[in-house]
Write a protein that holds these residues in place. Structure first.
Motif, PDB file in Angstrom:
ATOM      1  N   ILE A   6       0.998  -1.208  -0.088  1.00  0.00           N
ATOM      2  CA  ILE A   6       0.153  -0.063  -0.058  1.00  0.00           C
ATOM      3  C   ILE A   6       0.724   1.227   0.058  1.00  0.00           C
ATOM      4  N   PRO A   7       1.002   2.018  -0.842  1.00  0.00           N
ATOM      5  CA  PRO A   7       1.569   3.229  -1.128  1.00  0.00           C
ATOM      6  C   PRO A   7       1.357   4.396  -0.286  1.00  0.00           C
ATOM      7  N   LEU A   8       2.045   5.265   0.172  1.00  0.00           N
ATOM      8  CA  LEU A   8       2.087   6.309   0.932  1.00  0.00           C
ATOM      9  C   LEU A   8       1.212   7.283   0.279  1.00  0.00           C
ATOM     10  N   SER A   9       1.308   7.379  -1.231  1.00  0.00           N
ATOM     11  CA  SER A   9       0.210   8.192  -1.667  1.00  0.00           C
ATOM     12  C   SER A   9       0.040   8.020  -3.307  1.00  0.00           C
ATOM     13  N   GLN A  10      -0.885   8.216  -3.973  1.00  0.00           N
ATOM     14  CA  GLN A  10      -0.897   7.828  -5.394  1.00  0.00           C
ATOM     15  C   GLN A  10      -1.669   8.738  -6.111  1.00  0.00           C
ATOM     16  N   PRO A  11      -1.320   9.395  -7.272  1.00  0.00           N
ATOM     17  CA  PRO A  11      -2.379  10.270  -7.974  1.00  0.00           C
ATOM     18  C   PRO A  11      -3.270   9.562  -8.722  1.00  0.00           C
ATOM     19  N   GLU A  12      -4.490  10.287  -8.984  1.00  0.00           N
ATOM     20  CA  GLU A  12      -5.435   9.796  -9.321  1.00  0.00           C
ATOM     21  C   GLU A  12      -5.750   9.972 -10.863  1.00  0.00           C
ATOM     22  N   ILE A  13      -4.995   9.279 -11.876  1.00  0.00           N
ATOM     23  CA  ILE A  13      -4.974   9.578 -13.202  1.00  0.00           C
ATOM     24  C   ILE A  13      -6.016   8.850 -14.269  1.00  0.00           C
ATOM     25  N   ASP A  14      -7.011   9.269 -14.955  1.00  0.00           N
ATOM     26  CA  ASP A  14      -7.793   8.548 -15.538  1.00  0.00           C
ATOM     27  C   ASP A  14      -7.742   8.821 -17.143  1.00  0.00           C
ATOM     28  N   GLU A  15      -8.574   7.942 -17.945  1.00  0.00           N
ATOM     29  CA  GLU A  15      -8.494   8.373 -19.408  1.00  0.00           C
ATOM     30  C   GLU A  15      -8.463   9.612 -20.071  1.00  0.00           C
ATOM     31  N   ASN A  16      -9.417  10.398 -19.203  1.00  0.00           N
ATOM     32  CA  ASN A  16      -9.475  11.778 -19.623  1.00  0.00           C
ATOM     33  C   ASN A  16      -8.083  12.612 -19.545  1.00  0.00           C
ATOM     34  N   ASP A  17      -7.520  12.558 -18.391  1.00  0.00           N
ATOM     35  CA  ASP A  17      -6.202  13.080 -18.091  1.00  0.00           C
ATOM     36  C   ASP A  17      -5.248  12.476 -19.345  1.00  0.00           C
ATOM     37  N   ILE A  18      -5.298  11.419 -19.491  1.00  0.00           N
ATOM     38  CA  ILE A  18      -4.253  10.740 -20.691  1.00  0.00           C
ATOM     39  C   ILE A  18      -4.551  11.444 -21.762  1.00  0.00           C
ATOM     40  N   LEU A  19      -5.933  11.384 -22.230  1.00  0.00           N
ATOM     41  CA  LEU A  19      -6.190  11.949 -23.697  1.00  0.00           C
ATOM     42  C   LEU A  19      -5.770  13.177 -23.666  1.00  0.00           C
ATOM     43  N   ALA A  20      -6.057  14.181 -22.641  1.00  0.00           N
ATOM     44  CA  ALA A  20      -5.784  15.749 -22.520  1.00  0.00           C
ATOM     45  C   ALA A  20      -4.140  15.852 -22.957  1.00  0.00           C
ATOM     46  N   VAL A  21      -3.315  15.007 -22.257  1.00  0.00           N
ATOM     47  CA  VAL A  21      -2.013  15.129 -22.515  1.00  0.00           C
ATOM     48  C   VAL A  21      -1.656  14.604 -23.742  1.00  0.00           C
ATOM     49  N   ASN A  22      -2.217  13.593 -24.279  1.00  0.00           N
ATOM     50  CA  ASN A  22      -1.954  13.290 -25.630  1.00  0.00           C
ATOM     51  C   ASN A  22      -2.244  14.286 -26.647  1.00  0.00           C
ATOM     52  N   ILE A 233       1.901  20.698 -21.594  1.00  0.00           N
ATOM     53  CA  ILE A 233       1.661  19.307 -21.399  1.00  0.00           C
ATOM     54  C   ILE A 233       0.974  19.124 -19.938  1.00  0.00           C
ATOM     55  N   ASN A 234       1.752  19.860 -18.958  1.00  0.00           N
ATOM     56  CA  ASN A 234       1.413  19.785 -17.462  1.00  0.00           C
ATOM     57  C   ASN A 234       0.121  20.637 -17.373  1.00  0.00           C
ATOM     58  N   CYS A 235      -0.148  21.614 -18.126  1.00  0.00           N
ATOM     59  CA  CYS A 235      -1.153  22.655 -17.915  1.00  0.00           C
ATOM     60  C   CYS A 235      -2.463  21.764 -18.318  1.00  0.00           C
ATOM     61  N   ALA A 236      -2.142  20.936 -19.424  1.00  0.00           N
ATOM     62  CA  ALA A 236      -3.467  20.261 -19.994  1.00  0.00           C
ATOM     63  C   ALA A 236      -3.926  19.042 -18.965  1.00  0.00           C
ATOM     64  N   LEU A 237      -3.039  18.582 -18.263  1.00  0.00           N
ATOM     65  CA  LEU A 237      -3.324  17.645 -16.937  1.00  0.00           C
ATOM     66  C   LEU A 237      -3.948  18.417 -15.945  1.00  0.00           C
ATOM     67  N   GLY A 238      -3.342  19.602 -15.696  1.00  0.00           N
ATOM     68  CA  GLY A 238      -4.050  20.369 -14.428  1.00  0.00           C
ATOM     69  C   GLY A 238      -5.438  20.772 -14.719  1.00  0.00           C
ATOM     70  N   LEU A 239      -5.843  20.940 -16.028  1.00  0.00           N
ATOM     71  CA  LEU A 239      -7.203  21.228 -16.280  1.00  0.00           C
ATOM     72  C   LEU A 239      -8.141  20.166 -16.205  1.00  0.00           C
ATOM     73  N   THR A 240      -7.612  18.840 -16.537  1.00  0.00           N
ATOM     74  CA  THR A 240      -8.326  17.704 -16.374  1.00  0.00           C
ATOM     75  C   THR A 240      -8.451  17.374 -15.102  1.00  0.00           C
ATOM     76  N   GLN A 241      -7.150  17.614 -14.195  1.00  0.00           N
ATOM     77  CA  GLN A 241      -7.320  17.443 -12.794  1.00  0.00           C
ATOM     78  C   GLN A 241      -8.263  18.255 -12.069  1.00  0.00           C
ATOM     79  N   LEU A 242      -8.242  19.430 -12.364  1.00  0.00           N
ATOM     80  CA  LEU A 242      -9.275  20.415 -12.077  1.00  0.00           C
ATOM     81  C   LEU A 242     -10.508  20.172 -12.016  1.00  0.00           C
ATOM     82  N   ASP A 243     -10.891  19.599 -13.258  1.00  0.00           N
ATOM     83  CA  ASP A 243     -12.347  19.352 -13.581  1.00  0.00           C
ATOM     84  C   ASP A 243     -13.017  18.504 -12.463  1.00  0.00           C
TER      85      ASP A 243
END
Ligand SMILES: *Cc1c(COP(=O)(O)O)cnc(C)c1O
Length: 374
Positions: A6-22, A233-243
């Motif tokens: 069990i990790p100490l922390s883990q980000p929540e990355i989903d398909e939308n995040d990946i599509l936005a970065v791509n 690239i980072n900002c696109a991930l920021g947008l989907t994370q903020l969503d």
């Protein structure tokens, strides 16, 4: 059967995040493009401030805020020794002196009552940290800062979504810093933001993060600047994370409640502090072992958790006792006793939005075992 770690922390990355970065990778705008502006505007709306500048890390945000406020050689900035080291380091980047003030034993934040005694004629600012997402009383701090004509900076890197009454953490000081490392409530991989209602300050940050370039003339460099830009690239991930930030906050709230339940019967520990009308944003879940508790006992418990594949962390080691600080400034044990006592009795348990109840139950079961053997 092998046990699942069990990790100490883990980000929540989903398909939308990946599509936005791509999708950014298919455009010519990998940096200083449209995603940066969109992210800054969306973040300002979420926080309810007028201006934001995306930067390469939370540390860069703090560094640039202090620079933009013209904190420099010979200035003193009052701050907490119980924080992530970047908040104190950012003061040193500007060749000013961090002046530590001990913390409140319950909230783990700067003890506001003790600040006044640290003010000298060299003091230029207070750098307040919302430790573990618990927002400081910014109105009270602002009154104090105004009384002595000091600038007020909020390190809200751990407090995205926290609220005291109607005031959002990071919306009330002269400027606030947020960070988006993968263990934070939302991530951009690496990244940070400067938030402020002061347009002049934010425009200065905008120039400083881009080599001190003039905002009117691309070929003029008007300050000693840095490259602290955040890529599109980072900002696109920021947008989907903020969503999905509200959803992620809800999940963290539920996980924190469940820990609270599971730990209610564990006598040896003090659960995280709460206050009426104050909404903590759950960043990490840190337990405090009751006094008396030596660092040795705490370290035994951490080793026991780790031996059982359970991530855990020392949050925080006291900043003034880190080798760089003791060697350079001569700090010693006993200088900030409340901070030091907590630094040796606290443990961050695994905590992230998608943690399962079974994982939480296992963490607490192993913790109980560890306590019974310590
Ligand atoms: C995460 C954090 C920062 C910024 O860290 P970066 O890794 O530079 O983004 C600053 N202060 C505190 C208190 C933090 O927790």
């Amino acid at each position: 059967m092998t046990i699942q770690s069990i990790p100490l922390s883990q980000p929540e990355i989903d398909e939308n995040d990946i599509l936005a970065v791509n999708s950014v990778l298919k455009t010519p705008f990998l940096s200083l493009g449209p995603k940066q502006t969109q992210f800054e505007e969306a973040f300002a709306r979420y926080l309810n401030v007028n201006h934001c500048q995306a930067v390469s890390s939370g540390t860069a945000a703090l560094h640039l805020i202090l620079s933009a406020l013209d904190i420099k050689d010979g200035d003193e900035v009052i701050t907490s020794p119980f924080s992530f080291i970047a908040s104190a380091n950012s003061i040193l980047f500007n060749r000013a002196l961090p002046v530590f003030c001990d913390i409140d034993a319950e909230s783990f934040n700067l003890d506001i009552e003790k600040i006044e005694s640290k003010i000298t004629d060299k003091t230029k600012a207070i750098l307040a940290v919302d430790v573990f997402g618990f927002p400081m009383d910014m109105e009270k701090l602002k009154n104090l800062a105004d009384k002595y004509k000091l600038r007020l900076i909020e390190d809200a890197c751990e407090a995205l979504g926290a609220k005291r009454g109607e005031i959002n953490a990071g919306s009330y000081a002269d400027a606030a810093a947020f960070g988006f490392y993968p263990n934070k409530q939302m991530t951009t991989g690496e990244g940070g933001i400067v938030a402020s209602n002061n347009e002049t300050l934010v425009l200065k940050v905008k120039s400083l993060k881009n080599q001190g370039r003039s905002l009117e003339d691309n070929s003029l460099f008007v300050e000693l600047g840095y490259n602290y830009r955040l890529s599109d690239i980072n900002c696109a991930l920021g947008l989907t994370q903020l969503d999905k930030i509200n959803k992620m906050h809800e999940k963290r709230d539920i996980a924190a409640d469940y820990y609270q339940q599971l730990l209610a019967e564990v006598e040896e520990i003090i659960p995280p502090y709460a206050e009426e009308n104050v909404k903590r944003s759950w960043f990490v879940y840190v337990i405090e072992l009751k006094k008396p508790c030596s660092a040795k006992k705490r370290d035994f418990i951490m080793k026991y958790l780790q031996a059982n594949e359970i991530g855990c962390g020392k949050y925080f080691p006291a900043i003034h006792l880190q080798p760089f600080y003791t060697e350079r400034f001569g700090y010693k044990e006993g200088d900030f006793p409340i901070c030091e006592s907590l630094a040796q009795r606290t443990i961050a348990l695994p905590f992230f939005a998608n943690m399962t109840w079974a994982q939480q139950k296992r963490v607490v079961d192993v913790l109980k075992e560890a306590l019974s053997r310590a």
